[in-house]
Design a protein around this motif. Sequence first.
Motif, PDB file in Angstrom:
ATOM      1  N   SER A 262       0.824  -1.210   0.000  1.00  0.00           N
ATOM      2  CA  SER A 262       0.000   0.000   0.000  1.00  0.00           C
ATOM      3  C   SER A 262       0.856   1.257   0.000  1.00  0.00           C
ATOM      4  CB  SER A 262      -0.928   0.004   1.217  1.00  0.00           C
ATOM      5  OG  SER A 262      -1.823  -1.071   1.169  1.00  0.00           O
ATOM      6  N   ARG A 263       1.976   1.208   0.706  1.00  0.00           N
ATOM      7  CA  ARG A 263       2.882   2.357   0.716  1.00  0.00           C
ATOM      8  C   ARG A 263       3.386   2.646  -0.701  1.00  0.00           C
ATOM      9  NH1 ARG A 263       5.454   3.380   5.756  1.00  0.00           N
ATOM     10  NH2 ARG A 263       7.449   3.739   4.733  1.00  0.00           N
ATOM     11  N   LEU A 264       3.732   1.584  -1.424  1.00  0.00           N
ATOM     12  CA  LEU A 264       4.196   1.748  -2.795  1.00  0.00           C
ATOM     13  C   LEU A 264       3.089   2.320  -3.679  1.00  0.00           C
ATOM     14  CD1 LEU A 264       6.735   1.159  -4.557  1.00  0.00           C
ATOM     15  CD2 LEU A 264       5.671  -1.027  -5.128  1.00  0.00           C
ATOM     16  N   ARG A 265       1.873   1.839  -3.473  1.00  0.00           N
ATOM     17  CA  ARG A 265       0.732   2.331  -4.256  1.00  0.00           C
ATOM     18  C   ARG A 265       0.458   3.799  -3.945  1.00  0.00           C
ATOM     19  NH1 ARG A 265      -4.203  -1.511  -3.336  1.00  0.00           N
ATOM     20  NH2 ARG A 265      -5.084  -0.245  -5.038  1.00  0.00           N
ATOM     21  N   LEU A 266       0.599   4.184  -2.681  1.00  0.00           N
ATOM     22  CA  LEU A 266       0.391   5.585  -2.312  1.00  0.00           C
ATOM     23  C   LEU A 266       1.423   6.488  -2.980  1.00  0.00           C
ATOM     24  CD1 LEU A 266      -0.389   5.131   1.479  1.00  0.00           C
ATOM     25  CD2 LEU A 266      -1.955   6.123  -0.195  1.00  0.00           C
ATOM     26  N   LEU A 267       2.691   6.057  -2.977  1.00  0.00           N
ATOM     27  CA  LEU A 267       3.731   6.857  -3.612  1.00  0.00           C
ATOM     28  C   LEU A 267       3.477   6.968  -5.116  1.00  0.00           C
ATOM     29  CD1 LEU A 267       6.386   8.401  -3.558  1.00  0.00           C
ATOM     30  CD2 LEU A 267       7.610   6.208  -3.589  1.00  0.00           C
ATOM     31  N   ALA A 268       3.072   5.866  -5.738  1.00  0.00           N
ATOM     32  CA  ALA A 268       2.773   5.905  -7.170  1.00  0.00           C
ATOM     33  C   ALA A 268       1.598   6.835  -7.452  1.00  0.00           C
ATOM     34  CB  ALA A 268       2.474   4.495  -7.677  1.00  0.00           C
ATOM     35  N   HIS A 269       0.602   6.840  -6.573  1.00  0.00           N
ATOM     36  CA  HIS A 269      -0.538   7.744  -6.751  1.00  0.00           C
ATOM     37  C   HIS A 269      -0.073   9.193  -6.695  1.00  0.00           C
ATOM     38  CE1 HIS A 269      -4.065  10.151  -5.553  1.00  0.00           C
ATOM     39  NE2 HIS A 269      -4.774   9.249  -6.248  1.00  0.00           N
ATOM     40  N   TYR A 270       0.826   9.490  -5.743  1.00  0.00           N
ATOM     41  CA  TYR A 270       1.330  10.862  -5.656  1.00  0.00           C
ATOM     42  C   TYR A 270       2.063  11.260  -6.935  1.00  0.00           C
ATOM     43  CZ  TYR A 270       4.609  14.602  -4.851  1.00  0.00           C
ATOM     44  OH  TYR A 270       5.331  15.752  -5.013  1.00  0.00           O
ATOM     45  N   ILE A 271       2.921  10.374  -7.428  1.00  0.00           N
ATOM     46  CA  ILE A 271       3.742  10.692  -8.598  1.00  0.00           C
ATOM     47  C   ILE A 271       2.882  10.907  -9.848  1.00  0.00           C
ATOM     48  CG2 ILE A 271       5.478   9.738 -10.183  1.00  0.00           C
ATOM     49  CD1 ILE A 271       6.747   8.367  -7.743  1.00  0.00           C
ATOM     50  N   THR A 272       1.835  10.084  -9.997  1.00  0.00           N
ATOM     51  CA  THR A 272       1.044  10.134 -11.229  1.00  0.00           C
ATOM     52  C   THR A 272      -0.143  11.085 -11.154  1.00  0.00           C
ATOM     53  OG1 THR A 272      -0.222   8.211 -10.474  1.00  0.00           O
ATOM     54  CG2 THR A 272       1.694   7.786 -11.886  1.00  0.00           C
TER      55      THR A 272
ATOM     56  N   ALA B  22       6.288  24.612 -12.592  1.00  0.00           N
ATOM     57  CA  ALA B  22       4.854  24.422 -12.818  1.00  0.00           C
ATOM     58  C   ALA B  22       4.531  24.434 -14.303  1.00  0.00           C
ATOM     59  CB  ALA B  22       4.066  25.515 -12.084  1.00  0.00           C
ATOM     60  N   ALA B  23       5.151  25.380 -15.051  1.00  0.00           N
ATOM     61  CA  ALA B  23       4.871  25.489 -16.485  1.00  0.00           C
ATOM     62  C   ALA B  23       5.342  24.262 -17.248  1.00  0.00           C
ATOM     63  CB  ALA B  23       5.539  26.747 -17.045  1.00  0.00           C
ATOM     64  N   ALA B  24       6.428  23.661 -16.777  1.00  0.00           N
ATOM     65  CA  ALA B  24       6.972  22.468 -17.450  1.00  0.00           C
ATOM     66  C   ALA B  24       6.211  21.199 -17.094  1.00  0.00           C
ATOM     67  CB  ALA B  24       8.447  22.308 -17.102  1.00  0.00           C
ATOM     68  N   GLY B  25       5.288  21.283 -16.105  1.00  0.00           N
ATOM     69  CA  GLY B  25       4.513  20.108 -15.695  1.00  0.00           C
ATOM     70  C   GLY B  25       5.353  19.045 -15.026  1.00  0.00           C
ATOM     71  N   MET B  26       6.377  19.460 -14.275  1.00  0.00           N
ATOM     72  CA  MET B  26       7.278  18.506 -13.620  1.00  0.00           C
ATOM     73  C   MET B  26       6.799  18.209 -12.200  1.00  0.00           C
ATOM     74  SD  MET B  26      10.988  19.974 -14.839  1.00  0.00           S
ATOM     75  CE  MET B  26      11.846  18.525 -14.237  1.00  0.00           C
ATOM     76  N   GLU B  27       6.885  16.941 -11.821  1.00  0.00           N
ATOM     77  CA  GLU B  27       6.527  16.571 -10.439  1.00  0.00           C
ATOM     78  C   GLU B  27       7.474  17.289  -9.491  1.00  0.00           C
ATOM     79  OE1 GLU B  27       6.959  15.258  -6.874  1.00  0.00           O
ATOM     80  OE2 GLU B  27       8.156  13.837  -8.058  1.00  0.00           O
ATOM     81  N   PRO B  28       6.959  18.074  -8.542  1.00  0.00           N
ATOM     82  CA  PRO B  28       7.801  19.011  -7.785  1.00  0.00           C
ATOM     83  C   PRO B  28       8.821  18.372  -6.851  1.00  0.00           C
ATOM     84  CG  PRO B  28       5.532  19.046  -6.992  1.00  0.00           C
ATOM     85  CD  PRO B  28       5.518  18.236  -8.243  1.00  0.00           C
TER      86      PRO B  28
END
Length: 659
Positions: A56-66, A92-98
């Motif tokens: 679940s921890r891995l799934r949560l991190l993947a949810h944040y990234i995507t 923000a303009a480049a749409g990069m995960e912060p």
Amino acid sequence: MPSPSVRAACRRLPSAAQARATVLPDAVYGALTSEFDPAFYARQLALPLQRFSERSRLRLLAHYITVGWREGKSPSAQFDVASYLALNPDVAAAGMEPLRHYLVHGQAEGRPLRAHTAPQADAAPLGRLARLGLTPDDVRAMAPWFDEAFYRRAWPVPALAEGEALAHYLEHGWREGRDPSPRFSTDYYLASNPDVKARGVNPLLHFVRSGRLEGRTHRFAGAWRAQWLARVQGLDARASAWRRPLPRPLCQAAELDEALAARLGDPARVAVVIALLQDRYQERVGGVQLCAQEEQRLLQAAGHAYLAINPWQPLPGLDTGVADDWLCDVSIDGHCLGTARGRDVLAVLARRLAPHRCHLVVHSLLGHHVEWIARLGEVVRFGQRLFWLHDYLSLCTGYNLLRNDLSACGAPEADSNSCRLCLHGAARPAHLERLQALFSRLSFRVIAPSATARALWTGRTQLPHASVDVLPHRTLDVRAVTRTARPTGRPLRVAFVGQPAVDKGWFVFRDLVDSLRRDTRYAWYHLGATADAHPQVTQVDVRHTPDDPQAMQEAIAAQAIDIALVLSPWPETFCLAAHEALAGGALVVALASGGHVAALVRSTGAGHLAEDEDGLLMAFRDGSLIDAVDRHRALGTAFELRSSGLSAAALGLIAKACA
């Protein structure tokens, strides 16, 4: 069962396969996971905190990234997505995960995490750090890796002002080999990164700025195990390190004879029990010492004498010197008569004990001279001879059957490859040969304090013996009580009980605390007589004494401990701390390889067994132990300790009912 809204929230998470495909190939995965707080993130998704697995921890991190960061959700309380994107519009303009941008680029570029609104009171210490070349983002990046409380307790620095510990580490501490927290090893980082050492760069600063993104590790890959193996001493080196100067003056034969005669009394009334122990049981803390204290009390009350002999020089195995010159302490009924040479003690005992009924009880052979013990059996006529299996020194010089004092070995054959790889292997054949001669001459009745100890010993030993009986130090009586529910919102109180040592699982406990440092469901304690500082652990001093033999049980009850951790990696023969924990009202959590401890948990049903350290961590992460504690409270089962009478009962010198 989860509510429909919770099930719907869970369905929003990527599947386990999708999560692995999203997260694991990322080159900065390790850095991302160290900054990601799954509990904090789950709250933003309205998910329950009681149960989430490693998957679940891995799934949560993947949810944040995507998805999550695009919805304005933050990975932790320390990193605010909205603030970072507002302060860095190009990101923000480049749409990069912060978070990934900050770890890979932003930190090195000095980009701000959030607008600085820190009060002026923080200016002085920050100014000193600025003079050392640090930016505010450097300080924030080091925060998870620097623990001021740990640094102050582990590395005391006189007159170090509040808030100055980080500056001290950056200026001086790292050059002295000091660690900034239990999570980061200064010596290891410099040794494994000679380029950093050659440039004279502070290792922690290098790690947070670039090292972790380059895949450099912050401590031994095997964590504390690798450090232990790198530093463990052989038996000869350990014995040399323990050497003490000769005591002055030694107790002479005439002086010892007079003192012993004065205390023995009427031969017709007194039976004398000679107990061989590893140290002065009146002054030291431990399970065997408590046994000796209790035996002395029971035998004195029944009109018998308790004559204790222990080696003056502590050793990690048997004494290999000359038997006549072996130095030992002699005590009777708790009063130390002095330290004398082996030949003088034998002469006095042969003379003074001749009119008395005598019995021999071997509690420990550590530091003893087995040829001296054999001669003792010649000069004193013993009615009974007991040999306790408090440890496994009768199977190996590694008395707890840990290969290289680290991992359980199960006492393989002395010529096995396992023994050849162990620091105890070379000494084991000669050690067993000496014990073979001792057991052949004295024909011991062996006393195992548990059925698991008897099974292991009889399955591995070739020593001759008269019999093997099981006599636990303590037994537990079950009774029903009414218990109140755990206060709502109160963290589960988890305590490591006993000595903070490798063979008691202390470093397993420390790793557990470090892994769960952000989990507010648990509060951590250490109950014991010896402290080993850890910033997240509350130390409670507990010392057994003859006047307070139930100190641990009382401390567990007084601190309202919910779970007692007994994490011995070796097959313990008997664990008093586990019994005291149950009697104090706690559940026992142990490793399945813990010998008698594991058997106790299975027989009482009052605890949890983990197959390994990963299973232990998972039991805390998924919340199952919280449910176990609440179920135990609802059942209302309590335990009461009862003594077996120990050697006094085994020898028939007291009625078992008196125990």
